[in-house]
Design a protein around this motif. Sequence first.
Motif, PDB file in Angstrom:
ATOM      1  N   PRO A   1       0.828  -1.214   0.000  1.00  0.00           N
ATOM      2  CA  PRO A   1       0.000   0.000   0.000  1.00  0.00           C
ATOM      3  C   PRO A   1       0.856   1.255   0.000  1.00  0.00           C
ATOM      4  O   PRO A   1       1.968   1.289   0.552  1.00  0.00           O
ATOM      5  N   SER A   2       0.332   2.324  -0.547  1.00  0.00           N
ATOM      6  CA  SER A   2       1.076   3.583  -0.669  1.00  0.00           C
ATOM      7  C   SER A   2       1.280   4.281   0.670  1.00  0.00           C
ATOM      8  O   SER A   2       2.190   5.092   0.823  1.00  0.00           O
ATOM      9  N   TYR A   3       0.407   3.981   1.662  1.00  0.00           N
ATOM     10  CA  TYR A   3       0.543   4.655   2.960  1.00  0.00           C
ATOM     11  C   TYR A   3       1.671   4.065   3.804  1.00  0.00           C
ATOM     12  O   TYR A   3       1.990   4.595   4.859  1.00  0.00           O
ATOM     13  N   MET A   4       2.298   2.969   3.331  1.00  0.00           N
ATOM     14  CA  MET A   4       3.419   2.390   4.068  1.00  0.00           C
ATOM     15  C   MET A   4       4.620   3.320   3.942  1.00  0.00           C
ATOM     16  O   MET A   4       4.767   4.061   2.957  1.00  0.00           O
ATOM     17  N   PRO A   5       5.524   3.321   4.928  1.00  0.00           N
ATOM     18  CA  PRO A   5       6.704   4.198   4.869  1.00  0.00           C
ATOM     19  C   PRO A   5       7.504   4.000   3.590  1.00  0.00           C
ATOM     20  O   PRO A   5       7.545   2.906   3.019  1.00  0.00           O
ATOM     21  N   GLN A   6       8.173   5.087   3.141  1.00  0.00           N
ATOM     22  CA  GLN A   6       8.939   5.047   1.901  1.00  0.00           C
ATOM     23  C   GLN A   6      10.046   4.007   1.945  1.00  0.00           C
ATOM     24  O   GLN A   6      10.416   3.403   0.930  1.00  0.00           O
ATOM     25  N   LEU A   7      10.572   3.741   3.154  1.00  0.00           N
ATOM     26  CA  LEU A   7      11.669   2.794   3.299  1.00  0.00           C
ATOM     27  C   LEU A   7      11.292   1.399   2.837  1.00  0.00           C
ATOM     28  O   LEU A   7      12.106   0.675   2.247  1.00  0.00           O
ATOM     29  N   VAL A   8      10.032   0.975   3.144  1.00  0.00           N
ATOM     30  CA  VAL A   8       9.619  -0.381   2.800  1.00  0.00           C
ATOM     31  C   VAL A   8       8.962  -0.448   1.422  1.00  0.00           C
ATOM     32  O   VAL A   8       8.630  -1.539   0.961  1.00  0.00           O
ATOM     33  N   GLN A   9       8.746   0.698   0.787  1.00  0.00           N
ATOM     34  CA  GLN A   9       8.126   0.675  -0.534  1.00  0.00           C
ATOM     35  C   GLN A   9       9.018  -0.035  -1.554  1.00  0.00           C
ATOM     36  O   GLN A   9       8.533  -0.583  -2.545  1.00  0.00           O
ATOM     37  N   GLN A  10      10.351  -0.012  -1.286  1.00  0.00           N
ATOM     38  CA  GLN A  10      11.281  -0.634  -2.210  1.00  0.00           C
ATOM     39  C   GLN A  10      11.372  -2.155  -2.014  1.00  0.00           C
ATOM     40  O   GLN A  10      11.977  -2.843  -2.817  1.00  0.00           O
ATOM     41  N   TRP A  11      10.799  -2.661  -0.907  1.00  0.00           N
ATOM     42  CA  TRP A  11      10.859  -4.097  -0.625  1.00  0.00           C
ATOM     43  C   TRP A  11       9.831  -4.836  -1.485  1.00  0.00           C
ATOM     44  O   TRP A  11       8.841  -4.263  -1.950  1.00  0.00           O
ATOM     45  N   SER A  12      10.089  -6.119  -1.604  1.00  0.00           N
ATOM     46  CA  SER A  12       9.065  -6.946  -2.236  1.00  0.00           C
ATOM     47  C   SER A  12       7.959  -7.256  -1.240  1.00  0.00           C
ATOM     48  O   SER A  12       8.156  -7.162  -0.021  1.00  0.00           O
ATOM     49  N   ARG A  13       6.784  -7.593  -1.746  1.00  0.00           N
ATOM     50  CA  ARG A  13       5.640  -7.916  -0.867  1.00  0.00           C
ATOM     51  C   ARG A  13       5.966  -9.086   0.044  1.00  0.00           C
ATOM     52  O   ARG A  13       5.638  -9.080   1.248  1.00  0.00           O
ATOM     53  N   GLU A  14       6.623 -10.111  -0.478  1.00  0.00           N
ATOM     54  CA  GLU A  14       6.957 -11.299   0.322  1.00  0.00           C
ATOM     55  C   GLU A  14       7.939 -10.944   1.434  1.00  0.00           C
ATOM     56  O   GLU A  14       7.810 -11.418   2.569  1.00  0.00           O
ATOM     57  N   ALA A  15       8.938 -10.101   1.109  1.00  0.00           N
ATOM     58  CA  ALA A  15       9.931  -9.713   2.123  1.00  0.00           C
ATOM     59  C   ALA A  15       9.275  -8.926   3.247  1.00  0.00           C
ATOM     60  O   ALA A  15       9.599  -9.101   4.434  1.00  0.00           O
ATOM     61  N   LEU A  16       8.333  -8.047   2.900  1.00  0.00           N
ATOM     62  CA  LEU A  16       7.640  -7.262   3.920  1.00  0.00           C
ATOM     63  C   LEU A  16       6.801  -8.166   4.828  1.00  0.00           C
ATOM     64  O   LEU A  16       6.795  -7.991   6.056  1.00  0.00           O
ATOM     65  N   ILE A  17       6.094  -9.121   4.225  1.00  0.00           N
ATOM     66  CA  ILE A  17       5.267 -10.038   5.030  1.00  0.00           C
ATOM     67  C   ILE A  17       6.130 -10.852   5.969  1.00  0.00           C
ATOM     68  O   ILE A  17       5.814 -11.006   7.155  1.00  0.00           O
ATOM     69  N   LEU A  18       7.257 -11.368   5.478  1.00  0.00           N
ATOM     70  CA  LEU A  18       8.164 -12.159   6.329  1.00  0.00           C
ATOM     71  C   LEU A  18       8.761 -11.295   7.434  1.00  0.00           C
ATOM     72  O   LEU A  18       8.909 -11.742   8.580  1.00  0.00           O
ATOM     73  N   SER A  19       9.102 -10.037   7.103  1.00  0.00           N
ATOM     74  CA  SER A  19       9.674  -9.140   8.109  1.00  0.00           C
ATOM     75  C   SER A  19       8.666  -8.829   9.209  1.00  0.00           C
ATOM     76  O   SER A  19       8.994  -8.847  10.410  1.00  0.00           O
ATOM     77  N   LEU A  20       7.439  -8.536   8.805  1.00  0.00           N
ATOM     78  CA  LEU A  20       6.405  -8.253   9.808  1.00  0.00           C
ATOM     79  C   LEU A  20       6.084  -9.489  10.652  1.00  0.00           C
ATOM     80  O   LEU A  20       5.813  -9.367  11.861  1.00  0.00           O
ATOM     81  N   SER A  21       6.134 -10.660  10.040  1.00  0.00           N
ATOM     82  CA  SER A  21       5.906 -11.893  10.803  1.00  0.00           C
ATOM     83  C   SER A  21       6.991 -12.090  11.845  1.00  0.00           C
ATOM     84  O   SER A  21       6.720 -12.438  12.999  1.00  0.00           O
ATOM     85  N   GLY A  22       8.237 -11.857  11.433  1.00  0.00           N
ATOM     86  CA  GLY A  22       9.334 -11.969  12.389  1.00  0.00           C
ATOM     87  C   GLY A  22       9.225 -10.944  13.499  1.00  0.00           C
ATOM     88  O   GLY A  22       9.492 -11.239  14.671  1.00  0.00           O
ATOM     89  N   LEU A  23       8.793  -9.703  13.149  1.00  0.00           N
ATOM     90  CA  LEU A  23       8.620  -8.656  14.161  1.00  0.00           C
ATOM     91  C   LEU A  23       7.522  -9.030  15.152  1.00  0.00           C
ATOM     92  O   LEU A  23       7.626  -8.754  16.352  1.00  0.00           O
ATOM     93  N   ALA A  24       6.440  -9.664  14.647  1.00  0.00           N
ATOM     94  CA  ALA A  24       5.358 -10.098  15.542  1.00  0.00           C
ATOM     95  C   ALA A  24       5.866 -11.124  16.544  1.00  0.00           C
ATOM     96  O   ALA A  24       5.536 -11.062  17.738  1.00  0.00           O
ATOM     97  N   VAL A  25       6.688 -12.065  16.061  1.00  0.00           N
ATOM     98  CA  VAL A  25       7.260 -13.073  16.966  1.00  0.00           C
ATOM     99  C   VAL A  25       8.154 -12.406  18.013  1.00  0.00           C
ATOM    100  O   VAL A  25       8.115 -12.747  19.200  1.00  0.00           O
ATOM    101  N   ILE A  26       8.951 -11.426  17.566  1.00  0.00           N
ATOM    102  CA  ILE A  26       9.834 -10.713  18.501  1.00  0.00           C
ATOM    103  C   ILE A  26       9.016  -9.975  19.558  1.00  0.00           C
ATOM    104  O   ILE A  26       9.359  -9.963  20.749  1.00  0.00           O
ATOM    105  N   CYS A  27       7.913  -9.372  19.122  1.00  0.00           N
ATOM    106  CA  CYS A  27       7.046  -8.662  20.085  1.00  0.00           C
ATOM    107  C   CYS A  27       6.483  -9.614  21.142  1.00  0.00           C
ATOM    108  O   CYS A  27       6.448  -9.278  22.335  1.00  0.00           O
ATOM    109  N   PHE A  28       6.050 -10.787  20.716  1.00  0.00           N
ATOM    110  CA  PHE A  28       5.535 -11.756  21.686  1.00  0.00           C
ATOM    111  C   PHE A  28       6.650 -12.226  22.625  1.00  0.00           C
ATOM    112  O   PHE A  28       6.412 -12.440  23.824  1.00  0.00           O
TER     113      PHE A  28
END
Length: 583
Positions: A60-87
């Motif tokens: 989505p366009s409202y995501m920060p400019q830093l992650v706009q250059q990432w692929s969709r799969e990389a962003l999903i994996l990164s957010l999944s890892g961040l969720a695990v870290i948060c728990f």
Amino acid sequence: MQQTTNTPHWLWQLAQRLIQLTPFRSSQAIALTLIAQTALMLGMLLPVKIVMLLGMETIPSYMPQLVQQWSREALILSLSGLAVICFLIYLVGEKWATNLINSSVRNIVEQAGKIVLFENQEQVATNTYTKVINSLAGIIFMLVSLVVLSFIYPLTSISTIAVIAASAPAIPVLVRRARQHNQPKLLIQALQNINNLGFLLIFAIIVVDHLYFSGPSLLFTIATIILTRQATSKLIISVADLANTAELREKNSALFFHDHVLNSHTPINSEGIWALLEIPNRKHWLCDLLEQASGERPATDTLSIHWLQSGIPNTFAFWVEADKENYIVKIYDKPRALQCNHEATLLTSESAAQLPAPELLFTGVHKEFRVNVLRIATGYTPLTNRSEFEAIATELQQTLAGCLPPTSITAPYLRSHPLLWKKLDEALVRPLLLACHKDEREQVASLLNNISLLRNTLANLPTAFQNNTINPHNILIKEGQSPITWQWGQWGLDVFGCNFPANKKGFSQIQTAITLRYKNDQALNTVPASDIELASFTNALYYCLKSQRFKDALELVPQINQRLAEMPAALTNEPPSSSQSPT
């Protein structure tokens, strides 16, 4: 500490005191709890965002400019890892905060400079400190959440404050009702219901705002819903914990404040049942009750009321004289309601006529309290000569043993209460080996070898009524008539012979009881008297073992072994089940 009757003020003083005693650790524990809760909230929000991304083809366009250059799969994996870290941060933070709290408690109690005041003192201190620290963290989290909401969704912040303000007056009422009914869970359930209703109202406001007005983006809305739900839930838990802490105010004050001395007595409350017991209030409600019981209202000016001593806390009794009739009115506080029902079950059964008990005229509820009204036969009066008590109590026990319990009583009772032979096993007897010498060890070993024979013998004895609450205050006598007792809230059943002392005097009483019982139960003629004496010895042994009076128990073992040795070897069958026990 200057004493205060204001509960919120006392809780504030307690929180200040706990933080003063361990300022660094308390601050750490609060901070770690806040970090853990924030991590938990992010851990709950990220999976929602991941699901949203799974349904999109691009970032989505409202995501920060830093992650706009990432692929969709990389962003999903990164957010999944961040969720695990948060728990993981949540779990580590909660565990760390718990360790800090536990390590602080002993230091706090030592700084208070007091000896052991009551049982489970350290557990009470741990629970109180934990609840106060967690409550402070919950309140701070709620305040921080409101500040955050005021930036991302001001309408939700205002709605949450309005719901809290509207709900606040109901909390003291709920606390009082939970205390009056002695049901702490009632408060928790009520608070959870208020929280659920409040959240639904806030959610409805969010929906209306998005349908008819201009709500924020979907991501901010989801974050708002999660944050609001978590913040209000933490606030409700904090309120419940603080209310529970206030219930133990006397103990907590004695533990944590230098100048407070533990006062172990329970203060008499001017509300509830105590208001009914006040002398100016008695005549009115007793007249109402007697009218309800007999169908006729007694004249108030002829009513004579005398206090009787029940001997059981929270159970109160009055001797009432009205219109040439005598009654005993018993009123039970709510924690004793089951005893009222238990007494009524016996005195309305088919065995009531043969029991040494008054007639139960009425049982029911009066002004929210259970009551029993007993009609006293003409001529019966309370026992006044204490020197006669022992002989009268013996006569009552013999009369009681002579009554044959009907199946309608024994069947339900035995389904929920074990008799003596059920409570006796090797695990109960084996600790005697720790306290005996060589000769005594042989006696204990013999008893253990014959435990099945003993259980079988007891199981084949008939059952008999028991009433262990007989005392000089609840006995009524009449010249030329058998004595009776008016206290039956703790009656029970056990094998015949249990309620007699294990000595020559008790065995003499057993013979009289056998004669009385034989009139109602001719099958008793086939039971040897030695078996009934064995029940008396075994009952005494059981209570010695339960109270760990092993030396006293060892004196009873030879007497039991002697009677077991005289029994036929054929009595080695397994005892019958409880439902098949003879009556």
